[in-house]
Design an enzyme around this catalytic site. Structure first.
Site, PDB file in Angstrom:
ATOM      1  N   THR A  76      33.176  44.803  35.556  1.00 43.91           N
ATOM      2  CA  THR A  76      33.562  45.551  36.754  1.00 43.91           C
ATOM      3  C   THR A  76      33.854  46.905  36.783  1.00 43.91           C
ATOM      4  O   THR A  76      34.763  47.381  35.340  1.00 43.91           O
ATOM      5  CB  THR A  76      35.022  44.745  37.626  1.00 43.91           C
ATOM      6  OG1 THR A  76      35.327  45.695  38.547  1.00 43.91           O
ATOM      7  CG2 THR A  76      36.074  44.659  36.754  1.00 43.91           C
ATOM      8  N   ASP A 100      35.755  48.989  37.952  1.00 44.86           N
ATOM      9  CA  ASP A 100      36.909  49.559  38.085  1.00 44.86           C
ATOM     10  C   ASP A 100      38.001  49.456  37.181  1.00 44.86           C
ATOM     11  O   ASP A 100      39.176  50.004  37.330  1.00 44.86           O
ATOM     12  CB  ASP A 100      37.490  48.880  39.314  1.00 44.86           C
ATOM     13  CG  ASP A 100      36.843  49.003  40.617  1.00 44.86           C
ATOM     14  OD1 ASP A 100      36.218  50.308  40.828  1.00 44.86           O
ATOM     15  OD2 ASP A 100      36.926  48.288  41.727  1.00 44.86           O
ATOM     16  N   GLY A 115      30.695  42.714  42.562  1.00 43.81           N
ATOM     17  CA  GLY A 115      30.099  43.887  42.384  1.00 43.81           C
ATOM     18  C   GLY A 115      29.397  44.166  41.309  1.00 43.81           C
ATOM     19  O   GLY A 115      29.820  43.487  40.109  1.00 43.81           O
ATOM     20  N   ASP A 118      37.984  39.825  39.371  1.00 46.91           N
ATOM     21  CA  ASP A 118      39.098  38.804  39.130  1.00 46.91           C
ATOM     22  C   ASP A 118      38.707  37.551  40.362  1.00 46.91           C
ATOM     23  O   ASP A 118      38.985  36.481  40.366  1.00 46.91           O
ATOM     24  CB  ASP A 118      40.242  39.139  39.393  1.00 46.91           C
ATOM     25  CG  ASP A 118      40.456  40.210  40.247  1.00 46.91           C
ATOM     26  OD1 ASP A 118      39.541  40.401  41.126  1.00 46.91           O
ATOM     27  OD2 ASP A 118      41.578  40.824  40.553  1.00 46.91           O
ATOM     28  N   ASP A 158      40.071  47.086  36.395  1.00 47.00           N
ATOM     29  CA  ASP A 158      41.274  46.397  36.893  1.00 47.00           C
ATOM     30  C   ASP A 158      41.387  45.262  36.722  1.00 47.00           C
ATOM     31  O   ASP A 158      42.033  44.570  37.490  1.00 47.00           O
ATOM     32  CB  ASP A 158      41.097  46.754  38.759  1.00 47.00           C
ATOM     33  CG  ASP A 158      40.238  46.073  39.272  1.00 47.00           C
ATOM     34  OD1 ASP A 158      39.104  45.468  38.493  1.00 47.00           O
ATOM     35  OD2 ASP A 158      40.009  45.916  40.570  1.00 47.00           O
ATOM     36  N   ARG A 205      28.093  37.769  46.861  1.00 44.38           N
ATOM     37  CA  ARG A 205      29.570  37.131  47.223  1.00 44.38           C
ATOM     38  C   ARG A 205      29.439  36.021  47.986  1.00 44.38           C
ATOM     39  O   ARG A 205      28.548  36.070  49.051  1.00 44.38           O
ATOM     40  CB  ARG A 205      30.108  38.310  47.859  1.00 44.38           C
ATOM     41  CG  ARG A 205      30.426  39.591  47.181  1.00 44.38           C
ATOM     42  CD  ARG A 205      31.453  40.399  47.521  1.00 44.38           C
ATOM     43  NE  ARG A 205      31.273  41.932  47.168  1.00 44.38           N
ATOM     44  CZ  ARG A 205      31.963  42.426  45.978  1.00 44.38           C
ATOM     45  NH1 ARG A 205      33.038  41.689  45.394  1.00 44.38           N
ATOM     46  NH2 ARG A 205      31.853  43.584  45.518  1.00 44.38           N
ATOM     47  N   ARG A 207      39.379  50.656  44.791  1.00 44.31           N
ATOM     48  CA  ARG A 207      40.024  50.481  46.048  1.00 44.31           C
ATOM     49  C   ARG A 207      41.359  50.005  45.818  1.00 44.31           C
ATOM     50  O   ARG A 207      42.514  50.350  46.343  1.00 44.31           O
ATOM     51  CB  ARG A 207      39.382  49.001  46.738  1.00 44.31           C
ATOM     52  CG  ARG A 207      39.519  48.859  48.018  1.00 44.31           C
ATOM     53  CD  ARG A 207      38.539  48.286  48.749  1.00 44.31           C
ATOM     54  NE  ARG A 207      37.789  48.909  49.706  1.00 44.31           N
ATOM     55  CZ  ARG A 207      38.395  49.119  51.037  1.00 44.31           C
ATOM     56  NH1 ARG A 207      39.600  48.530  51.243  1.00 44.31           N
ATOM     57  NH2 ARG A 207      37.960  49.735  51.995  1.00 44.31           N
TER      58      ARG A 207
HETATM   59  P1  ATP Z   1      34.498  43.103  41.883  1.00 45.06           P
HETATM   60  O1  ATP Z   1      35.700  43.469  41.138  1.00 45.06           O
HETATM   61  O2  ATP Z   1      33.533  43.840  41.704  1.00 45.06           O
HETATM   62  O3  ATP Z   1      35.061  43.052  43.477  1.00 45.06           O
HETATM   63  P2  ATP Z   1      34.779  40.011  41.991  1.00 45.06           P
HETATM   64  O4  ATP Z   1      34.462  39.244  41.078  1.00 45.06           O
HETATM   65  O5  ATP Z   1      36.265  40.564  42.243  1.00 45.06           O
HETATM   66  O6  ATP Z   1      34.257  41.792  41.695  1.00 45.06           O
HETATM   67  P3  ATP Z   1      34.779  39.182  44.525  1.00 45.06           P
HETATM   68  O7  ATP Z   1      34.145  39.308  45.858  1.00 45.06           O
HETATM   69  O8  ATP Z   1      36.357  39.284  44.771  1.00 45.06           O
HETATM   70  O9  ATP Z   1      34.575  39.865  43.525  1.00 45.06           O
HETATM   71  O10 ATP Z   1      34.561  37.503  44.016  1.00 45.06           O
HETATM   72  C1  ATP Z   1      33.000  37.102  43.654  1.00 45.06           C
HETATM   73  C2  ATP Z   1      33.032  35.647  44.275  1.00 45.06           C
HETATM   74  O11 ATP Z   1      33.720  34.804  43.525  1.00 45.06           O
HETATM   75  C3  ATP Z   1      33.148  35.473  45.871  1.00 45.06           C
HETATM   76  O12 ATP Z   1      32.137  35.623  46.676  1.00 45.06           O
HETATM   77  C4  ATP Z   1      33.584  33.871  45.985  1.00 45.06           C
HETATM   78  O13 ATP Z   1      32.297  33.381  45.973  1.00 45.06           O
HETATM   79  C5  ATP Z   1      34.066  33.609  44.424  1.00 45.06           C
HETATM   80  N1  ATP Z   1      35.796  33.734  44.531  1.00 45.06           N
HETATM   81  C6  ATP Z   1      36.366  34.834  44.925  1.00 45.06           C
HETATM   82  N2  ATP Z   1      37.520  34.357  45.175  1.00 45.06           N
HETATM   83  C7  ATP Z   1      37.886  32.785  45.039  1.00 45.06           C
HETATM   84  C8  ATP Z   1      38.649  31.858  44.892  1.00 45.06           C
HETATM   85  N3  ATP Z   1      40.074  32.534  45.314  1.00 45.06           N
HETATM   86  N4  ATP Z   1      38.332  30.802  44.792  1.00 45.06           N
HETATM   87  C9  ATP Z   1      37.203  30.560  44.597  1.00 45.06           C
HETATM   88  N5  ATP Z   1      36.047  31.276  44.452  1.00 45.06           N
HETATM   89  C10 ATP Z   1      36.361  32.562  44.674  1.00 45.06           C
END
Ligand code: ATP
Length: 325
Positions: free
Chosen positions: A125, A127, A11, A103, A129, A72, A171
């Protein structure tokens, strides 16, 4: 390192641009070539790379969103996707990557680091979090946006003696709801970390406050409370109206919370984190997350960071309940 990449993932969050700017300028000052990777890991797999110079990051520090766009990608999390990304890194001579995201993005950064591309994560992020950080980029701007929006709702709510039930983002975490709820003087705050009872924590609180002469009310609900088929804010507003007799309206603030010009705090912290991330890569150190703890910039092993737990400040929650009546 002679060449690094920078990407934003997950995000978007206000302040990501300030972090990108700091990464690019710190690298340029140290004679390191930088590629901006467009649309996160998806863009990395597809080879959407843009050479960045000092002036490529002009006029972005005050802008919300991310100039590098975000995405994503499920494919990236597979071994084939990861190998595609690594091939692109080799083709462009990228020896390290700064990953700005949450994360999930850090899991990707850990996996790339394990496969020989050192990555440094920066927590971006709204959040807040990320367990290893007191503070994440975008959180302060988002809180201020929520406060401003709810203050506006309050004006109309007060004019009509209404109760406004407002859902805010979060969330998996209630930091936004709790802190925004305190800032707007909410009568009740519902967050995913704390079990609640509608009668005790919402209806009775409103009734008790009514007795002291209050005629309009704000109830702040974190997205994590309404998620997964639990009560919706519309249902909650209806229940409040039936139980207390106060006309109630529901509102989901949604994506307006993500946008807008970053606050001073987000711009400064993002700049500090971007600077530190490049310093780490210059020292050949990868598989780290840059964090803020007690107002100091620190860094953690990504694996360690992902296994840490963050808890809501229950004293703050208790205080919010005491002073909101
Ligand atoms: P937000 O907190 O805004 O949701 P985020 O970084 O946690 O941000 P995610 O959609 O969970 O957002 O992860 C972003 C991207 O990171 C994913 O689309 C994927 O490409 C990669 N990713 C997520 N989890 C994994 C994993 N376990 N192993 C490898 N790549 C990952």
């Amino acid at each position: 390192m002679k060449t690094i990449g920078v990407l934003t993932s997950g995000g978007d969050a206000p302040g990501m641009n300030a972090a990108v700017r700091a990464v690019v300028r710190t690298a340029c000052e140290n004679h390191i070539k930088v590629y901006g990777i467009d649309r996160g890991y998806k863009g990395l797999m597809e080879g959407s790379l843009i050479p960045m110079e000092i002036r490529t990051v002009c006029d972005i520090i005050h802008r919300g969103g991310t100039m590098l766009h975000s995405a994503r990608s499920k494919e990236f999390a597979t071994e084939e996707g990861m190998q595609k990304a690594i091939e692109i890194c080799h083709a462009y001579g990228i020896e390290g990557i700064v990953v700005i995201g949450g994360d999930g993005s850090f899991r990707g950064a850990r996996d790339l680091s394990e496969r020989g591309i050192p990555c440094v994560g920066i927590p971006g992020t709204i959040d807040n979090d990320i367990a290893c950080c007191d503070y994440t980029i975008g959180y302060d701007t988002c809180l201020n946006t929520i406060m401003e929006m709810v203050d506006r709702i309050r004006d109309t709510s007060a004019s009509h003696d209404r109760c406004s039930v407002i859902e805010v983002m979060g969330r998996r975490a209630g930091y936004l709801a709790l802190n925004a709820g305190i800032a707007v003087g909410a009568t009740a705050i519902l967050i995913p970390e704390v079990e609640f009872d509608l009668k005790r924590d919402v209806f009775d609180r409103i009734r008790r406050t009514q007795k002291t002469g209050k005629k309009h009310f704000l109830v702040i609900v974190a997205e994590g409370v309404t998620a997964d088929g639990n009560i919706t804010v519309d249902e909650l507003a209806k229940a409040i109206e039936e139980e207390t007799g106060v006309e109630s309206r529901a509102m989901v603030l949604a994506h307006v919370q993500r946008g807008g010009s970053p606050t001073v705090r987000d711009r400064v912290v993002a700049s500090q984190m971007g600077y530190r991330a490049v310093e780490l890569l210059m020292d050949g150190i990868g598989n780290r997350v840059v964090a803020m703890q007690k107002d100091q910039i620190v860094d953690y092993d990504i694996f360690e960071a992902l296994n840490m737990k963050k808890h809501i400040d229950m004293n703050l929650y208790k205080m919010a309940n005491i002073i909101s009546i």
